[in-house]
Design a protein around this motif. Structure first.
Motif, PDB file in Angstrom:
ATOM      1  N   PHE A 483      42.082  36.105  10.728  1.00 14.46           N
ATOM      2  CA  PHE A 483      41.885  37.525  11.619  1.00 14.46           C
ATOM      3  C   PHE A 483      42.079  38.972  11.035  1.00 14.46           C
ATOM      4  CE2 PHE A 483      39.842  34.175  14.032  1.00 14.46           C
ATOM      5  CZ  PHE A 483      38.330  34.443  14.628  1.00 14.46           C
ATOM      6  N   ALA A 484      43.638  38.747  10.437  1.00 14.25           N
ATOM      7  CA  ALA A 484      43.748  39.501  10.521  1.00 14.25           C
ATOM      8  C   ALA A 484      43.446  40.779   8.212  1.00 14.25           C
ATOM      9  CB  ALA A 484      45.638  39.322   9.648  1.00 14.25           C
ATOM     10  N   ASP A 485      42.948  39.451   7.988  1.00 16.38           N
ATOM     11  CA  ASP A 485      42.974  40.017   6.848  1.00 16.38           C
ATOM     12  C   ASP A 485      41.126  40.526   6.396  1.00 16.38           C
ATOM     13  OD1 ASP A 485      45.340  39.472   5.662  1.00 16.38           O
ATOM     14  OD2 ASP A 485      44.486  37.419   4.780  1.00 16.38           O
ATOM     15  N   LEU A 486      40.510  40.856   7.584  1.00 17.99           N
ATOM     16  CA  LEU A 486      39.153  40.983   7.799  1.00 17.99           C
ATOM     17  C   LEU A 486      39.356  42.748   7.758  1.00 17.99           C
ATOM     18  CD1 LEU A 486      37.636  38.587  10.594  1.00 17.99           C
ATOM     19  CD2 LEU A 486      37.217  38.987   8.102  1.00 17.99           C
ATOM     20  N   PRO A 487      38.745  43.183   6.659  1.00 16.72           N
ATOM     21  CA  PRO A 487      38.578  44.854   6.554  1.00 16.72           C
ATOM     22  C   PRO A 487      38.355  45.288   8.023  1.00 16.72           C
ATOM     23  CG  PRO A 487      36.436  43.822   5.164  1.00 16.72           C
ATOM     24  CD  PRO A 487      38.167  42.525   6.039  1.00 16.72           C
ATOM     25  N   PHE A 488      37.417  44.884   8.625  1.00 13.11           N
ATOM     26  CA  PHE A 488      37.678  46.058   9.772  1.00 13.11           C
ATOM     27  C   PHE A 488      38.589  45.518  10.987  1.00 13.11           C
ATOM     28  CE2 PHE A 488      34.507  42.101   9.786  1.00 13.11           C
ATOM     29  CZ  PHE A 488      34.754  41.697  10.750  1.00 13.11           C
ATOM     30  N   ALA A 489      39.415  44.622  10.805  1.00 13.46           N
ATOM     31  CA  ALA A 489      40.545  43.685  12.032  1.00 13.46           C
ATOM     32  C   ALA A 489      40.991  44.926  13.137  1.00 13.46           C
ATOM     33  CB  ALA A 489      41.597  43.170  11.213  1.00 13.46           C
ATOM     34  N   VAL A 490      41.183  46.005  12.369  1.00  7.89           N
ATOM     35  CA  VAL A 490      42.187  46.745  13.190  1.00  7.89           C
ATOM     36  C   VAL A 490      41.638  48.643  12.691  1.00  7.89           C
ATOM     37  CG1 VAL A 490      44.081  47.466  11.118  1.00  7.89           C
ATOM     38  CG2 VAL A 490      44.537  47.760  14.063  1.00  7.89           C
ATOM     39  N   VAL A 491      41.790  48.950  13.496  1.00  9.21           N
ATOM     40  CA  VAL A 491      41.124  50.918  13.443  1.00  9.21           C
ATOM     41  C   VAL A 491      42.303  51.952  13.644  1.00  9.21           C
ATOM     42  CG1 VAL A 491      40.358  52.370  14.337  1.00  9.21           C
ATOM     43  CG2 VAL A 491      39.139  50.288  14.044  1.00  9.21           C
ATOM     44  N   LYS A 492      43.198  52.510  13.174  1.00 11.94           N
ATOM     45  CA  LYS A 492      44.442  53.109  13.806  1.00 11.94           C
ATOM     46  C   LYS A 492      43.960  54.334  14.585  1.00 11.94           C
ATOM     47  CE  LYS A 492      47.538  51.907  10.954  1.00 11.94           C
ATOM     48  NZ  LYS A 492      48.810  51.114  11.855  1.00 11.94           N
ATOM     49  N   THR A 493      44.309  54.426  15.247  1.00  8.68           N
ATOM     50  CA  THR A 493      44.259  55.765  16.698  1.00  8.68           C
ATOM     51  C   THR A 493      45.249  57.127  16.602  1.00  8.68           C
ATOM     52  OG1 THR A 493      45.195  54.701  18.453  1.00  8.68           O
ATOM     53  CG2 THR A 493      42.955  53.186  17.855  1.00  8.68           C
ATOM     54  N   ILE A 494      44.151  58.092  17.360  1.00  9.82           N
ATOM     55  CA  ILE A 494      45.078  59.212  17.334  1.00  9.82           C
ATOM     56  C   ILE A 494      46.335  58.654  18.707  1.00  9.82           C
ATOM     57  CG2 ILE A 494      43.612  60.965  16.252  1.00  9.82           C
ATOM     58  CD1 ILE A 494      42.049  61.015  18.714  1.00  9.82           C
ATOM     59  N   THR A 495      46.454  59.542  18.660  1.00 13.29           N
ATOM     60  CA  THR A 495      47.941  59.690  20.181  1.00 13.29           C
ATOM     61  C   THR A 495      46.750  59.658  21.906  1.00 13.29           C
ATOM     62  OG1 THR A 495      49.664  59.333  18.736  1.00 13.29           O
ATOM     63  CG2 THR A 495      49.917  59.073  21.544  1.00 13.29           C
ATOM     64  N   PRO A 496      47.257  58.348  22.420  1.00 12.88           N
ATOM     65  CA  PRO A 496      46.229  59.608  23.604  1.00 12.88           C
ATOM     66  C   PRO A 496      47.413  60.074  24.555  1.00 12.88           C
ATOM     67  CG  PRO A 496      46.860  57.282  23.891  1.00 12.88           C
ATOM     68  CD  PRO A 496      47.215  58.064  22.162  1.00 12.88           C
ATOM     69  N   THR A 497      46.350  61.517  24.989  1.00 13.73           N
ATOM     70  CA  THR A 497      47.555  62.360  25.964  1.00 13.73           C
ATOM     71  C   THR A 497      47.547  61.765  27.610  1.00 13.73           C
ATOM     72  OG1 THR A 497      45.878  63.636  26.842  1.00 13.73           O
ATOM     73  CG2 THR A 497      47.374  64.467  25.234  1.00 13.73           C
ATOM     74  N   ALA A 498      48.123  61.802  28.557  1.00 20.65           N
ATOM     75  CA  ALA A 498      48.804  61.632  29.698  1.00 20.65           C
ATOM     76  C   ALA A 498      47.581  61.538  30.264  1.00 20.65           C
ATOM     77  CB  ALA A 498      49.799  62.091  30.789  1.00 20.65           C
TER      78      ALA A 498
END
Length: 820
Positions: A483-498
């Motif tokens: 699962f970790a090696d799948l190219p779409f496994a994770v998406v980097k995100t911007i930091t949400p505000t409060a």
């Protein structure tokens, strides 16, 4: 109204306490006033209780004031005169103390907390108190908690990288009662005395050590390291790539001991003791077998919590299980939400800084989301016929459905916090959990816990159980890797505000309540959408619709890293800072990337490397690997250091455009901003054969950024001879409003000729606080002042932001201090 507020009495009091802790963190120093508030409202509450009068506001104010007072000794401690913080300076001293934490070993280093006892000053030992964080480099003897050691080193107060919204490391260490740090070579450390005695802590540490050693002999590779984390809460041996794999697969929560593990211990203990007690006729006649099993189950649950290290997630699980067992004992109705609130309050009363612990927040957010979500989802099996309900197929489908919902609500409940602290979302976590959790939760953990409790009885039996766990874990790790090696496994995100996090939870609540509380749910959706729309417009203007030039000199310690935000949102990153070894501390991952994510930046249009020294290049590697980078500008000078090799590999892997130097030399206009690359000359590689002074620093790119009548000069690490060559090449073109000090304010740079040609109004020095190189040098600072320059430094002022509309320029610092 009283009934509604105190329907679950712990919850309003807990929220009041949390509010007080937060207020005490943001506005410390008002303890005297709060003592008065506590005294007054305690009298009011006691009087109301005595007269049996209903109360609403008074208990809330009382608990808020108590929360405020509880955090004061942590956030604003009053250090005694003999405290170690008073000896934090630049002198090397001999310190004697007791190792106060289990040492963490990584990259040929040991890190631990030292409870200081004495310090040598002027040839005499002075008693001291307080804790320091010690890093020992090299092949030092393997230390353990309770050892008495002596070391010769400098003591430095804990300091932050002071960037807006950045991680508050100083507060984090203060919450551990640590106020200073020390770095020492193993040659300057002496083991005075090994830990002795048989205290409860010593017995627990020894037991953990013995179980750890048994796991070492029963498994191999990554499986034994994961098994340590699952059974005794020791995650130190887990490699960073494996930890990343678990996080990418969305199953990182399994590495922390939580309700799953503690629940198994409680269940097995209860069933075992109930079976044993059922053979005792006296207990059967009095119907005490169940209650007796509950009482006896307290012991294993508590012991396992201690053995596991009592992390916040373990504390929460132990307290919740204890309360649940007590509800059975006293035959009362169990309310999981109130129990969760009680667990949180107990933890915060014992240790108020736990509120700011990531594991505390994630643990309680996940459990609350599961409890609340499951209680508001319609049961699709309710209308099924009785005959179908008893079939094995129905039972399996129902269990899978329930497990799916538990995983879904846990993911949704922690989603904003994962974005806030880790800036990534696993897209495969829901599916990975369906496979991995049963393998670990129903096989590895139960069998492993049996091994832990078998260990005092039979080592052979315990070893056999652990070997079985290791075999299952090996297969489980293959699943995690898949699962970790799948190219779409994770998406980097911007930091949400409060505000954005709050809107997410409001929408989460509204969706679950659309059926039962339709009107308030719709109102909540409208309010959240309105706030999110306003928030989106603000960030679109901040990122893309502005017409000014913004330059941020990031505080990365020793090194350089500058972010340029051009009109219409075009972004340029000049250098990324970096330590000599990224495995010790990755400036790109820990400082630069979070700084960009907080500004809602995921794309770098142009990344510029002035020269391939580690304090300029190493922080760019993570950015090249994890951001969308369009172009890389550099002088293309090759380097043999590891950082440069990794940098080129990241560029190649992500297919980032990197033109030849001759194509970027000269003038460029981007969205109304001029970028001039004046230096080095195009043929500097050829000249280097004859001019021996043309080494890496002296071949730094020199860039001038001009917007209207205002300009900023970035000269890299050039020294006096390169400055003279630059003056000859560019002459009066290098005149600038702001100068980023060459070579961090070194005495080998900032020559008088160079300063006369640049003639800056402001000089900004990017350097570490009291670094080993002595930057900035006093003679250079004197030279700047003689020229009438305003001198600022990241070591003193934190990150520095320049904003210009082309006519005027403003300068804002993160910290308010006098100029250098």
């Amino acid at each position: 109204m009283t009934v509604n507020v105190y329907f679950r009495p712990i919850i309003p009091l807990l929220l009041a306490m949390i509010s007080g802790i937060l207020l005490g963190t943001w506005l410390p120093g008002q303890s005297a006033a709060m003592v008065g508030v506590v005294s007054a409202f305690a009298c009011i509450v006691l009087g109301a209780i005595k007269q049996r009068k209903p109360m609403v506001v008074s208990p809330i104010i009382l608990f808020a004031a108590l929360g405020y007072l509880s955090i004061q000794s942590w956030i604003a401690p009053d250090f005694p005169t003999h405290h170690i913080i008073h000896y934090a300076d630049t002198q090397v001293r001999e310190i004697v103390g007791i190792v106060d934490s289990s040492p963490f070993e990584s990259a040929n280093r040991q890190k631990f907390i030292l409870h200081t006892e004495t310090i040598r000053k002027n040839k005499r030992s002075i008693p001291v108190s307080g804790k320091i964080r010690v890093t020992v480099a090299g092949n030092s003897p393997r230390l353990r908690r309770g050892d008495k050691i002596s070391l010769n080193c400098k003591i430095r107060p804990v300091r932050n990288f002071n960037n807006p919204g950045g991680f508050d490391y100083k507060r984090y260490m203060l919450f551990r009662r640590v106020v200073a740090t020390a770095y020492v070579s193993w040659k300057h450390l002496t083991l005075v005395k090994r830990a002795s005695g048989k205290s409860c802590r010593r017995i627990i540490e020894d037991t953990r050590g013995m179980v750890s050693d048994l796991i070492e002999t029963s498994g191999q590779g990554d499986s034994k390291d994961v098994l340590k984390a699952l059974l005794i809460g020791d995650r130190n041996a887990i490699s960073n790539p494996l930890r990343q794999a678990f996080n990418r697969a969305g199953v990182g929560h399994l590495l922390a001991i939580s309700g799953l593990h503690v629940g198994i211990v409680a269940t097995v203990s209860f069933l075992f003791f109930q079976k044993v007690l059922s053979h005792m006729r006296f207990l059967l006649w009095n119907a005490w077998t169940k209650k007796g099993a509950v009482v006896l189950s307290f012991g294993p649950v508590w012991l396992y919590g201690l053995l596991a290290g009592m992390s916040p997630s373990t504390q929460r699980a132990v307290i919740m299980v204890m309360v649940f067992l007590l509800s059975i004992l006293f035959e009362s109705e169990h309310d999981p939400v109130n129990t969760l609130a009680l667990a949180a309050m107990v933890i915060l009363v014992a240790h108020p800084p736990s509120l700011f612990s990531i594991s505390f927040q994630l643990s309680f957010a996940a459990v609350l989301a599961i409890i609340y979500g499951l209680s508001h989802v319609r049961n699709p099996w309710a209308s099924s016929a009785e005959k179908i309900k008893n079939t094995s197929g129905f039972i399996i489908c129902k269990k899978l459905y329930d497990f799916f919902l538990v995983s879904l609500f846990a993911i949704l409940g922690t989603l904003p916090l994962l974005m806030l602290y880790f800036n990534q979302i696993s897209l495969v976590g829901l599916f990975a959990n369906i496979i991995v959790v049963p393998l670990i939760g129903f096989i590895v953990v139960p069998v492993g816990l049996i091994a832990v409790f078998l260990y005092p009885i039979t080592i052979l039996g315990a070893s056999s159980c652990l070997e079985m766990c290791a075999l299952v874990l090996e297969q489980t790790l293959y699943v995690v890797s898949f699962f970790a090696d799948l190219p779409f496994a994770v998406v980097k995100t911007i930091t949400p505000t409060a505000a954005e996090i709050g809107c997410f939870y409001v929408l989460f609540w509204a969706i679950l309540n659309l059926r039962h509380r339709r009107r308030p749910a719709i109102l909540a959706v409208v309010l959240a959408v309105f706030v999110l729309s306003a928030d989106t417009c603000f960030w679109l203007h901040h990122r893309f619709w502005h017409d000014d030039l913004r330059v941020s000199i990031i505080d990365i310690g020793h090194g350089n890293a500058s972010l340029l935000e051009l009109p219409k949102g075009y972004t340029i990153l000049i250098d990324g800072g970096g330590f000599s070894d990224n495995t010790v501390f990755d400036v790109g991952a820990r400082i630069v990337a979070p700084f960009l994510w907080r500004k809602k930046i995921k794309t770098i249009d142009t990344m510029i490397l002035s020269h391939p020294n580690s304090d300029h290049i190493n922080g760019l590697i993570y950015i090249a690997e994890n951001f969308h980078v369009e172009n890389v500008w550099t002088n293309n000078q090759e380097s043999k250091n590891v950082g440069y090799k990794n940098f080129l590999e990241a560029i190649k892997k992500n297919r980032i455009h990197m033109p030849e130097y001759e194509k970027i030399f000269g003038r460029h206009r981007i969205n109304g901003v001029w970028l001039d690359i004046f230096y080095p000359p195009i043929d500097f590689i050829e000249r280097q054969k004859h001019d021996t002074w043309r080494e890496v620093n002296n071949n730094s790119l020199v860039i001038k950024v001009t917007y209207g009548s205002k300009s900023i000069l970035f000269p890299g690490d050039i020294k006096a001879k390169a400055e003279a060559a630059l003056v000859t090449m560019a002459e009066d073109q290098i005149d600038s409003t702001v100068l980023i000090a060459p070579h961090h304010g070194s005495k080998t740079s900032s020559s008088r000729l160079f300063l006369e040609k640049v003639c800056p109004e402001t000089v900004i020095i990017s350097s570490g606080w009291r670094g080993q190189f002595g930057f900035p040098h006093p003679t250079v600072l004197k030279r700047y002042r003689q020229k009438g320059c305003r001198v600022l430094g990241t070591s003193r002022h934190g990150a520095i932001t320049l904003v210009t509309d082309g006519k005027t320029i403003s300068c804002e610092t993160t910290l308010t201090h006098a100029d250098l």
